[in-house]
Scaffold this motif. Structure first.
Motif, PDB file in Angstrom:
ATOM      1  N   ARG A  60       0.839  -1.195   0.000  1.00 38.67           N
ATOM      2  CA  ARG A  60       0.000   0.000   0.000  1.00 38.67           C
ATOM      3  C   ARG A  60       0.874   1.245   0.000  1.00 38.67           C
ATOM      4  NH1 ARG A  60      -1.480  -3.282   4.187  1.00 38.67           N
ATOM      5  NH2 ARG A  60      -0.646  -1.843   5.744  1.00 38.67           N
ATOM      6  N   VAL A  61       0.330   2.338  -0.538  1.00 37.00           N
ATOM      7  CA  VAL A  61       1.017   3.632  -0.552  1.00 37.00           C
ATOM      8  C   VAL A  61       0.065   4.677   0.008  1.00 37.00           C
ATOM      9  CG1 VAL A  61       2.134   5.372  -1.995  1.00 37.00           C
ATOM     10  CG2 VAL A  61       2.337   2.953  -2.590  1.00 37.00           C
ATOM     11  N   VAL A  62       0.577   5.552   0.868  1.00 38.19           N
ATOM     12  CA  VAL A  62      -0.259   6.575   1.485  1.00 38.19           C
ATOM     13  C   VAL A  62       0.234   7.966   1.084  1.00 38.19           C
ATOM     14  CG1 VAL A  62       1.129   6.652   3.608  1.00 38.19           C
ATOM     15  CG2 VAL A  62      -1.275   7.371   3.662  1.00 38.19           C
ATOM     16  N   CYS A  63      -0.698   8.877   0.874  1.00 38.53           N
ATOM     17  CA  CYS A  63      -0.347  10.272   0.624  1.00 38.53           C
ATOM     18  C   CYS A  63      -0.236  10.988   1.960  1.00 38.53           C
ATOM     19  CB  CYS A  63      -1.406  10.946  -0.252  1.00 38.53           C
ATOM     20  SG  CYS A  63      -1.134  12.727  -0.461  1.00 38.53           S
ATOM     21  N   LEU A  64       0.878  11.647   2.197  1.00 36.76           N
ATOM     22  CA  LEU A  64       1.089  12.334   3.468  1.00 36.76           C
ATOM     23  C   LEU A  64       0.297  13.630   3.560  1.00 36.76           C
ATOM     24  CD1 LEU A  64       4.924  11.785   4.012  1.00 36.76           C
ATOM     25  CD2 LEU A  64       3.003  10.439   4.879  1.00 36.76           C
ATOM     26  N   ALA A 100      -1.935  11.073  -7.032  1.00 39.18           N
ATOM     27  CA  ALA A 100      -2.801  11.353  -8.178  1.00 39.18           C
ATOM     28  C   ALA A 100      -4.027  12.148  -7.772  1.00 39.18           C
ATOM     29  CB  ALA A 100      -3.222  10.041  -8.833  1.00 39.18           C
ATOM     30  N   ALA A 101      -4.382  12.117  -6.481  1.00 34.64           N
ATOM     31  CA  ALA A 101      -5.586  12.813  -6.027  1.00 34.64           C
ATOM     32  C   ALA A 101      -5.327  14.277  -5.702  1.00 34.64           C
ATOM     33  CB  ALA A 101      -6.172  12.094  -4.807  1.00 34.64           C
ATOM     34  N   CYS A 102      -4.166  14.571  -5.053  1.00 40.54           N
ATOM     35  CA  CYS A 102      -3.949  15.950  -4.594  1.00 40.54           C
ATOM     36  C   CYS A 102      -2.569  16.500  -4.906  1.00 40.54           C
ATOM     37  CB  CYS A 102      -4.214  16.043  -3.088  1.00 40.54           C
ATOM     38  SG  CYS A 102      -2.877  15.353  -2.071  1.00 40.54           S
ATOM     39  N   GLY A 103      -1.673  15.661  -5.436  1.00 37.41           N
ATOM     40  CA  GLY A 103      -0.319  16.126  -5.725  1.00 37.41           C
ATOM     41  C   GLY A 103       0.610  16.102  -4.534  1.00 37.41           C
ATOM     42  N   GLY A 104       0.170  15.495  -3.431  1.00 33.55           N
ATOM     43  CA  GLY A 104       0.992  15.445  -2.230  1.00 33.55           C
ATOM     44  C   GLY A 104       2.080  14.380  -2.293  1.00 33.55           C
ATOM     45  N   MET A 105       2.907  14.355  -1.240  1.00 35.68           N
ATOM     46  CA  MET A 105       4.033  13.425  -1.167  1.00 35.68           C
ATOM     47  C   MET A 105       3.541  12.006  -0.860  1.00 35.68           C
ATOM     48  SD  MET A 105       7.269  13.516   1.493  1.00 35.68           S
ATOM     49  CE  MET A 105       7.572  15.251   1.125  1.00 35.68           C
ATOM     50  N   LEU A 106       4.033  11.038  -1.616  1.00 33.79           N
ATOM     51  CA  LEU A 106       3.667   9.642  -1.415  1.00 33.79           C
ATOM     52  C   LEU A 106       4.722   8.925  -0.593  1.00 33.79           C
ATOM     53  CD1 LEU A 106       2.384   8.671  -4.984  1.00 33.79           C
ATOM     54  CD2 LEU A 106       1.007   9.175  -2.946  1.00 33.79           C
ATOM     55  N   LYS A 107       4.268   7.985   0.190  1.00 28.35           N
ATOM     56  CA  LYS A 107       5.151   7.195   1.052  1.00 28.35           C
ATOM     57  C   LYS A 107       4.588   5.775   1.155  1.00 28.35           C
ATOM     58  CE  LYS A 107       6.313   6.893   6.003  1.00 28.35           C
ATOM     59  NZ  LYS A 107       5.399   5.752   6.248  1.00 28.35           N
TER      60      LYS A 107
END
Length: 304
Positions: free
Chosen positions: A154-158, A209-216
């Motif tokens: 899984r990948v989460v947007c911070l 892809a949803a908000c342009g935030g940093m992925l982790k």
């Protein structure tokens, strides 16, 4: 009194008898049938909670941190502070993780994972807590499993908290890096590989892809706190356990060792199966120093 093990027909599980009982004094046993039969006397009572570490997955081709296969690691683990604060280090991490994901995604559960799932299906194991992020417990049939440190799948947007499958991110990274051809070094326990700075320099990262935030990756990096809900759920399992069975963990990190300490304070019998010593050997009533796959397979044959 010695424990008598009676063979059961194939496919018939032992009845679960969750009751605490005395455990013989500490001793490290050699890897033969004696210690496994001794371990079966504890596990066969039921009510067992499993705490697993990276050593359980080494037979699936994923090295551990501090055991025999962990000696190959040359790169320091990524910390949360470095990942979020250093764009160059973050790009290097994603390049390494992009290549390492191939091994993690292709890894298959081994005999140890399947034995734990069998014990769980038979009602002898009432809970599984894993420090691993490879998802192999679930792939081997265990359910439910508390993933103490999260999962690499899984990948989460911070920024917005959006949670997406790692496979989706892998497709986006492939599209962004059609000519990336670095040769991976050895896989590391946390799913990345060894790359030089020069090899990683041309890698292109992507954002949420949803908000342009940093992925982790949805895993707990060094320097990051394990979510409180997971910790509480794990303590609840240990506090209700008839026994705690530690599998493939050196218990060097407090993140896992705290559950062994809690079990010892409550008088819950502790057994450890690991290759090499651990930081909590003195708290265990049964210690088995042996490869986990054959040991757990034999254990399941005896009690399940």
């Amino acid at each position: 009194m010695a424990t008598t093990i009676r063979p059961r027909p194939p496919g018939v599980c032992a009845p679960s008898r969750p009751a605490r009982g005395p455990v013989a004094g500490r001793r490290r046993y050699p890897s033969d049938n004696g210690p496994v039969e001794r371990l079966s006397g504890l596990v066969g009572r039921g009510g067992v909670v499993v705490l697993s570490g990276a050593g359980l997955s080494t037979e699936s081709g994923i090295p551990d941190y501090r055991g025999p296969s962990g000696l190959r690691r040359s790169a320091a683990p990524m910390t949360y502070q470095t990942f979020t604060g250093d764009p160059v280090a973050r790009r290097r991490y994603w390049a390494r993780s992009y290549l390492g994901w191939r091994t993690i995604a292709a890894a298959a559960p081994n005999d140890g994972h399947r034995a734990v799932a069998r014990l769980q299906r038979c009602g002898l194991v009432t809970g599984v807590i894993t420090q691993n992020v490879d998802g192999l417990h679930q792939a081997g049939g265990a359910d439910p499993v508390i993933e103490l440190h999260g999962g690499l799948d899984r990948v989460v947007c911070l920024a917005c908290g959006d949670l997406t499958p790692r496979a989706d991110l892998d497709g986006r990274l492939r599209a962004a890096n059609p000519d990336f051809a670095a040769l991976a070094g050895g896989i590391n326990p946390d799913g990345d590989v060894d790359l030089t700075d020069e090899q990683a320099a041309g890698f292109v990262t992507v954002d949420c892809a949803a908000c342009g935030g940093m992925l982790k990756p949805d895993v707990v990096f060094f320097g990051e706190q394990v979510p409180a809900g997971r910790v509480r759920a794990s303590f609840d399992l240990v506090e209700r356990a008839a026994a705690l069975l530690v599998l493939g963990s050196s218990l060097t990190v407090l993140s896992g060792r705290r559950f062994v300490i809690r079990a010892a304070k409550l008088g819950v019998p502790i057994a450890i199966v690991n290759q090499g010593p651990t930081k909590s050997d003195e708290l265990a009533g049964v210690l088995v120093d042996a490869p986990l796959g054959p040991t757990l397979t034999r254990l399941a044959e005896l009690v399940a």
